[in-house]
Design a protein around this motif. Structure first.
Motif: not given
Length: 344
Positions: A39-41, A47-55, A132-137
Protein backbone atom coordinates in the motif's frame (compact mmCIF):
# COMPACT_ATOMS: atom_id res chain seq x y z
CA UNK A 1 -5.62 -19.75 14.97
CA UNK A 2 -5.54 -23.34 16.19
CA UNK A 3 -4.15 -25.19 19.15
CA UNK A 4 -2.05 -28.29 18.72
CA UNK A 5 -3.92 -30.89 20.75
CA UNK A 6 -3.32 -34.57 21.28
CA UNK A 7 -5.99 -37.06 22.37
CA UNK A 8 -4.31 -37.21 25.75
CA UNK A 9 -5.18 -33.91 27.47
CA UNK A 10 -2.10 -34.28 29.66
CA UNK A 11 0.23 -33.84 26.71
CA UNK A 12 1.62 -30.28 26.58
CA UNK A 13 0.21 -28.23 23.70
CA UNK A 14 0.72 -24.84 22.08
CA UNK A 15 -1.19 -22.40 19.94
CA UNK A 16 -0.48 -21.92 16.25
CA UNK A 17 -1.31 -18.77 14.34
CA UNK A 18 -2.32 -20.25 10.97
CA UNK A 19 -0.93 -17.53 8.74
CA UNK A 20 -0.21 -20.29 6.23
CA UNK A 21 -3.93 -20.21 5.36
CA UNK A 22 -4.53 -16.52 4.65
CA UNK A 23 -3.90 -16.68 0.87
CA UNK A 24 -3.43 -19.61 -1.54
CA UNK A 25 -0.03 -18.32 -2.74
CA UNK A 26 0.94 -15.35 -0.53
CA UNK A 27 0.88 -16.51 3.06
CA UNK A 28 2.70 -16.51 6.35
CA UNK A 29 5.06 -13.72 7.28
CA UNK A 30 5.48 -12.86 3.60
CA UNK A 31 1.88 -11.68 3.46
CA UNK A 32 2.21 -9.74 6.72
CA UNK A 33 5.27 -7.80 5.58
CA UNK A 34 3.80 -7.00 2.17
CA UNK A 35 0.63 -5.87 3.94
CA UNK A 36 2.65 -2.84 5.05
CA UNK A 37 4.90 -2.46 2.01
CA UNK A 38 2.63 -2.59 -1.01
CA UNK A 39 0.00 0.00 0.00
CA UNK A 40 2.89 2.37 0.71
CA UNK A 41 4.37 1.75 -2.75
CA UNK A 42 0.98 2.31 -4.37
CA UNK A 43 0.54 5.59 -2.47
CA UNK A 44 3.89 6.74 -3.90
CA UNK A 45 2.93 5.89 -7.51
CA UNK A 46 5.50 3.12 -7.88
CA UNK A 47 5.14 1.27 -11.19
CA UNK A 48 7.78 -1.48 -10.78
CA UNK A 49 9.24 -3.46 -7.88
CA UNK A 50 12.69 -5.10 -7.91
CA UNK A 51 13.60 -7.68 -5.29
CA UNK A 52 15.65 -10.86 -4.92
CA UNK A 53 15.77 -14.29 -3.32
CA UNK A 54 16.78 -17.90 -3.77
CA UNK A 55 15.49 -20.04 -6.59
CA UNK A 56 12.60 -21.25 -4.39
CA UNK A 57 12.09 -17.93 -2.61
CA UNK A 58 8.63 -17.64 -1.07
CA UNK A 59 9.28 -13.91 -0.68
CA UNK A 60 9.98 -13.41 -4.38
CA UNK A 61 6.85 -15.35 -5.33
CA UNK A 62 4.77 -13.37 -2.85
CA UNK A 63 6.01 -10.10 -4.33
CA UNK A 64 5.22 -11.32 -7.85
CA UNK A 65 1.67 -12.39 -7.00
CA UNK A 66 0.88 -9.36 -4.86
CA UNK A 67 2.22 -6.92 -7.45
CA UNK A 68 0.22 -8.59 -10.22
CA UNK A 69 -2.94 -8.32 -8.09
CA UNK A 70 -2.33 -4.57 -7.77
CA UNK A 71 -1.29 -3.83 -11.34
CA UNK A 72 2.40 -3.38 -10.55
CA UNK A 73 5.27 -5.00 -12.45
CA UNK A 74 7.66 -7.19 -10.46
CA UNK A 75 11.25 -8.00 -11.37
CA UNK A 76 12.76 -10.92 -9.47
CA UNK A 77 16.47 -11.67 -9.26
CA UNK A 78 16.84 -15.32 -8.30
CA UNK A 79 20.13 -16.78 -7.14
CA UNK A 80 21.70 -19.54 -9.21
CA UNK A 81 20.71 -21.31 -12.40
CA UNK A 82 17.28 -21.92 -13.87
CA UNK A 83 16.17 -25.48 -13.06
CA UNK A 84 15.24 -27.88 -15.85
CA UNK A 85 11.71 -28.15 -14.48
CA UNK A 86 10.02 -25.15 -12.87
CA UNK A 87 8.10 -26.07 -9.73
CA UNK A 88 6.99 -24.67 -6.38
CA UNK A 89 7.70 -21.00 -5.75
CA UNK A 90 10.04 -20.88 -8.73
CA UNK A 91 7.10 -21.69 -10.99
CA UNK A 92 4.86 -19.12 -9.27
CA UNK A 93 7.53 -16.42 -9.61
CA UNK A 94 7.85 -17.16 -13.32
CA UNK A 95 4.10 -17.15 -13.91
CA UNK A 96 3.44 -13.85 -12.14
CA UNK A 97 6.69 -11.88 -12.40
CA UNK A 98 9.72 -11.18 -14.58
CA UNK A 99 12.48 -13.54 -13.47
CA UNK A 100 16.22 -13.14 -14.04
CA UNK A 101 18.67 -15.76 -12.78
CA UNK A 102 21.84 -14.30 -11.27
CA UNK A 103 25.18 -16.12 -10.81
CA UNK A 104 26.04 -16.66 -7.16
CA UNK A 105 29.19 -14.55 -7.50
CA UNK A 106 27.14 -11.49 -8.50
CA UNK A 107 24.35 -12.24 -6.04
CA UNK A 108 26.83 -12.00 -3.17
CA UNK A 109 26.65 -8.18 -3.41
CA UNK A 110 22.88 -7.86 -3.22
CA UNK A 111 22.78 -4.10 -2.84
CA UNK A 112 24.80 -3.40 -5.98
CA UNK A 113 22.93 -6.11 -7.90
CA UNK A 114 19.51 -4.65 -7.02
CA UNK A 115 20.51 -1.08 -7.82
CA UNK A 116 22.02 -2.06 -11.16
CA UNK A 117 18.98 -4.05 -12.26
CA UNK A 118 16.55 -1.39 -11.06
CA UNK A 119 18.43 1.10 -13.20
CA UNK A 120 17.99 -1.12 -16.24
CA UNK A 121 14.26 -1.39 -15.55
CA UNK A 122 13.86 2.35 -15.05
CA UNK A 123 15.78 3.31 -18.19
CA UNK A 124 16.92 6.83 -18.95
CA UNK A 125 13.53 8.42 -18.26
CA UNK A 126 12.66 6.54 -15.06
CA UNK A 127 13.47 6.91 -11.37
CA UNK A 128 14.93 4.37 -8.93
CA UNK A 129 13.98 4.72 -5.27
CA UNK A 130 14.51 2.69 -2.13
CA UNK A 131 11.98 2.41 0.67
CA UNK A 132 14.23 4.59 2.82
CA UNK A 133 14.25 7.23 0.06
CA UNK A 134 10.47 7.39 0.12
CA UNK A 135 10.23 7.37 3.91
CA UNK A 136 12.77 10.16 4.32
CA UNK A 137 11.82 12.25 1.28
CA UNK A 138 8.16 11.52 0.54
CA UNK A 139 7.98 14.60 -1.68
CA UNK A 140 10.00 12.90 -4.45
CA UNK A 141 8.14 13.57 -7.68
CA UNK A 142 8.21 11.48 -10.83
CA UNK A 143 8.19 13.57 -14.01
CA UNK A 144 7.55 10.66 -16.34
CA UNK A 145 8.53 7.10 -17.11
CA UNK A 146 8.75 4.30 -14.60
CA UNK A 147 9.17 4.69 -10.86
CA UNK A 148 11.09 1.62 -9.69
CA UNK A 149 11.21 0.67 -6.00
CA UNK A 150 13.83 -1.67 -4.53
CA UNK A 151 12.64 -4.10 -1.85
CA UNK A 152 15.37 -5.91 0.07
CA UNK A 153 15.69 -9.68 0.18
CA UNK A 154 12.99 -11.14 2.40
CA UNK A 155 11.41 -7.66 2.69
CA UNK A 156 14.04 -6.92 5.32
CA UNK A 157 13.03 -3.26 5.65
CA UNK A 158 11.83 -1.24 8.64
CA UNK A 159 8.55 -0.50 6.87
CA UNK A 160 7.73 -4.22 6.82
CA UNK A 161 7.82 -4.27 10.63
CA UNK A 162 4.49 -2.42 10.65
CA UNK A 163 2.81 -5.46 9.12
CA UNK A 164 3.95 -7.63 12.02
CA UNK A 165 2.88 -5.01 14.56
CA UNK A 166 -0.58 -4.97 12.98
CA UNK A 167 -0.75 -8.74 13.50
CA UNK A 168 0.01 -8.33 17.21
CA UNK A 169 -2.67 -5.65 17.49
CA UNK A 170 -5.15 -8.24 16.27
CA UNK A 171 -3.85 -11.10 18.42
CA UNK A 172 -3.97 -8.93 21.56
CA UNK A 173 -7.71 -8.29 21.19
CA UNK A 174 -9.77 -9.55 24.11
CA UNK A 175 -11.41 -12.42 22.23
CA UNK A 176 -7.95 -13.85 21.44
CA UNK A 177 -4.98 -13.53 23.82
CA UNK A 178 -5.83 -10.15 25.30
CA UNK A 179 -3.25 -7.78 26.75
CA UNK A 180 -2.75 -9.37 30.16
CA UNK A 181 -1.82 -12.99 29.39
CA UNK A 182 1.86 -13.92 29.32
CA UNK A 183 2.78 -15.24 25.89
CA UNK A 184 5.96 -16.80 24.54
CA UNK A 185 5.96 -16.28 20.77
CA UNK A 186 8.01 -18.66 18.62
CA UNK A 187 9.03 -18.07 15.01
CA UNK A 188 11.61 -19.37 12.55
CA UNK A 189 14.10 -16.74 11.36
CA UNK A 190 15.41 -16.34 7.81
CA UNK A 191 16.31 -12.66 7.60
CA UNK A 192 15.01 -12.11 11.14
CA UNK A 193 12.68 -9.26 10.13
CA UNK A 194 9.55 -11.08 11.26
CA UNK A 195 10.96 -11.78 14.71
CA UNK A 196 12.10 -8.18 15.17
CA UNK A 197 8.67 -6.92 14.08
CA UNK A 198 6.95 -9.17 16.63
CA UNK A 199 9.36 -8.09 19.36
CA UNK A 200 8.91 -4.40 18.59
CA UNK A 201 5.15 -4.86 18.46
CA UNK A 202 5.07 -6.45 21.92
CA UNK A 203 7.08 -3.56 23.37
CA UNK A 204 5.22 -0.77 21.60
CA UNK A 205 1.83 -2.22 22.58
CA UNK A 206 2.92 -2.85 26.17
CA UNK A 207 2.28 -6.59 25.97
CA UNK A 208 3.86 -9.08 28.41
CA UNK A 209 4.97 -11.17 25.46
CA UNK A 210 8.42 -12.57 24.68
CA UNK A 211 9.65 -13.46 21.20
CA UNK A 212 12.08 -16.31 20.60
CA UNK A 213 13.43 -16.89 17.10
CA UNK A 214 15.19 -19.98 15.76
CA UNK A 215 18.23 -18.90 13.74
CA UNK A 216 18.38 -20.66 10.38
CA UNK A 217 20.53 -18.64 8.00
CA UNK A 218 23.25 -16.79 9.90
CA UNK A 219 25.28 -16.40 13.08
CA UNK A 220 23.88 -14.86 16.24
CA UNK A 221 26.20 -11.88 15.73
CA UNK A 222 24.69 -11.18 12.32
CA UNK A 223 21.12 -11.56 13.59
CA UNK A 224 21.80 -9.15 16.46
CA UNK A 225 23.44 -6.70 14.07
CA UNK A 226 20.40 -6.85 11.78
CA UNK A 227 18.08 -6.48 14.77
CA UNK A 228 19.87 -3.31 15.90
CA UNK A 229 19.78 -1.86 12.35
CA UNK A 230 16.05 -2.55 11.97
CA UNK A 231 15.34 -1.00 15.39
CA UNK A 232 17.46 2.04 14.50
CA UNK A 233 15.63 2.50 11.18
CA UNK A 234 12.25 1.95 12.83
CA UNK A 235 12.88 4.58 15.47
CA UNK A 236 14.20 7.00 12.87
CA UNK A 237 11.16 6.61 10.65
CA UNK A 238 8.33 5.93 13.11
CA UNK A 239 9.63 6.31 16.65
CA UNK A 240 8.68 9.88 17.45
CA UNK A 241 6.20 8.63 20.08
CA UNK A 242 8.15 5.64 21.41
CA UNK A 243 10.28 7.35 24.05
CA UNK A 244 8.49 5.44 26.81
CA UNK A 245 9.85 2.10 25.60
CA UNK A 246 13.36 3.10 24.49
CA UNK A 247 15.08 1.22 27.32
CA UNK A 248 13.42 -2.06 26.42
CA UNK A 249 14.39 -1.58 22.78
CA UNK A 250 18.00 -0.88 23.73
CA UNK A 251 18.20 -4.30 25.42
CA UNK A 252 17.02 -6.11 22.30
CA UNK A 253 13.56 -7.30 21.40
CA UNK A 254 14.24 -10.93 20.40
CA UNK A 255 15.83 -13.95 22.05
CA UNK A 256 17.84 -15.69 19.32
CA UNK A 257 18.43 -19.43 19.71
CA UNK A 258 20.13 -22.17 17.72
CA UNK A 259 18.10 -24.85 16.03
CA UNK A 260 17.76 -28.18 17.83
CA UNK A 261 20.11 -29.69 15.23
CA UNK A 262 22.14 -26.82 13.71
CA UNK A 263 23.18 -27.19 10.09
CA UNK A 264 24.09 -25.20 6.99
CA UNK A 265 21.05 -23.26 5.80
CA UNK A 266 18.88 -25.21 3.38
CA UNK A 267 20.07 -28.66 4.43
CA UNK A 268 17.65 -31.42 5.41
CA UNK A 269 18.69 -34.03 7.97
CA UNK A 270 17.67 -37.69 7.83
CA UNK A 271 14.15 -38.46 9.04
CA UNK A 272 13.03 -34.81 9.18
CA UNK A 273 10.62 -35.39 6.32
CA UNK A 274 9.16 -38.32 8.23
CA UNK A 275 8.67 -36.01 11.22
CA UNK A 276 6.86 -33.50 8.99
CA UNK A 277 4.71 -36.34 7.68
CA UNK A 278 3.88 -37.50 11.21
CA UNK A 279 2.88 -33.97 12.26
CA UNK A 280 0.66 -33.61 9.18
CA UNK A 281 -1.07 -36.95 9.78
CA UNK A 282 -1.63 -36.36 13.49
CA UNK A 283 -2.63 -32.68 13.45
CA UNK A 284 -3.61 -31.78 9.87
CA UNK A 285 -0.90 -29.09 9.88
CA UNK A 286 1.85 -29.16 7.27
CA UNK A 287 5.32 -27.92 8.20
CA UNK A 288 8.49 -27.99 6.13
CA UNK A 289 11.93 -29.21 7.25
CA UNK A 290 13.77 -25.96 6.44
CA UNK A 291 11.70 -23.34 8.29
CA UNK A 292 8.53 -24.22 10.17
CA UNK A 293 9.69 -27.57 11.57
CA UNK A 294 12.37 -25.61 13.46
CA UNK A 295 9.70 -23.41 15.06
CA UNK A 296 7.53 -26.45 15.80
CA UNK A 297 10.40 -28.17 17.61
CA UNK A 298 11.04 -25.09 19.75
CA UNK A 299 7.34 -24.57 20.51
CA UNK A 300 7.08 -28.21 21.59
CA UNK A 301 10.08 -27.83 23.89
CA UNK A 302 8.81 -24.58 25.43
CA UNK A 303 5.30 -25.97 25.95
CA UNK A 304 6.75 -28.84 27.97
CA UNK A 305 8.51 -26.32 30.23
CA UNK A 306 5.42 -24.12 30.57
CA UNK A 307 2.84 -26.87 31.12
CA UNK A 308 2.38 -26.16 34.85
CA UNK A 309 0.55 -22.85 34.76
CA UNK A 310 3.19 -21.00 32.82
CA UNK A 311 2.94 -18.79 29.77
CA UNK A 312 0.96 -19.59 26.64
CA UNK A 313 3.30 -20.77 23.89
CA UNK A 314 2.33 -19.48 20.44
CA UNK A 315 3.97 -20.49 17.16
CA UNK A 316 3.57 -18.28 14.12
CA UNK A 317 3.20 -20.51 11.07
CA UNK A 318 5.19 -18.63 8.42
CA UNK A 319 3.81 -20.61 5.48
CA UNK A 320 6.13 -21.44 2.61
CA UNK A 321 4.68 -24.87 1.91
CA UNK A 322 5.19 -24.69 -1.87
CA UNK A 323 8.90 -24.80 -1.12
CA UNK A 324 8.44 -28.53 -0.48
CA UNK A 325 8.22 -29.04 -4.25
CA UNK A 326 11.69 -27.55 -4.64
CA UNK A 327 13.01 -29.73 -1.85
CA UNK A 328 11.61 -32.80 -3.62
CA UNK A 329 13.82 -31.96 -6.61
CA UNK A 330 16.90 -31.39 -4.49
CA UNK A 331 16.52 -34.22 -1.96
CA UNK A 332 15.14 -37.03 -4.07
CA UNK A 333 16.41 -39.78 -1.79
CA UNK A 334 14.63 -38.31 1.25
CA UNK A 335 11.33 -38.08 -0.60
CA UNK A 336 11.80 -41.56 -2.06
CA UNK A 337 11.80 -42.83 1.52
CA UNK A 338 8.32 -41.35 1.99
CA UNK A 339 7.20 -43.11 -1.19
CA UNK A 340 8.61 -46.43 -0.02
CA UNK A 341 6.85 -46.07 3.34
CA UNK A 342 3.48 -45.32 1.74
CA UNK A 343 3.84 -48.36 -0.54
CA UNK A 344 4.72 -50.50 2.41
Amino acid sequence: MTKDLENDSQVPSFYIVRDDLIHPLVNGNKARKLDALLPFLEDHSVTDVVTCGGCQSAHAAAVAVSCAERGLRSHLLLRGEQPDVLTGYNLISTMYGNVTYVPRSLYADREEMLIRHAGLVAGSSGLVVSLNDMLEAPWIKQKGGRKVAIVNEGAGDSLALLGMIRLLCYLSENHLFGKERTVKFVVDAGTGTTAVGLGLGAICLGLPWEVTAVMLADSIEQYRKRELQLIFDFRRHFGFNLVHCSNRMDNGVVTWVERHQPRKFGNVIDRELEVCQQIAQQTGILVDPIYTLAAWELATSLSEKEERGGANVVMLHTGGMLGMFGLAQRYKSHFRTLKDQSNG
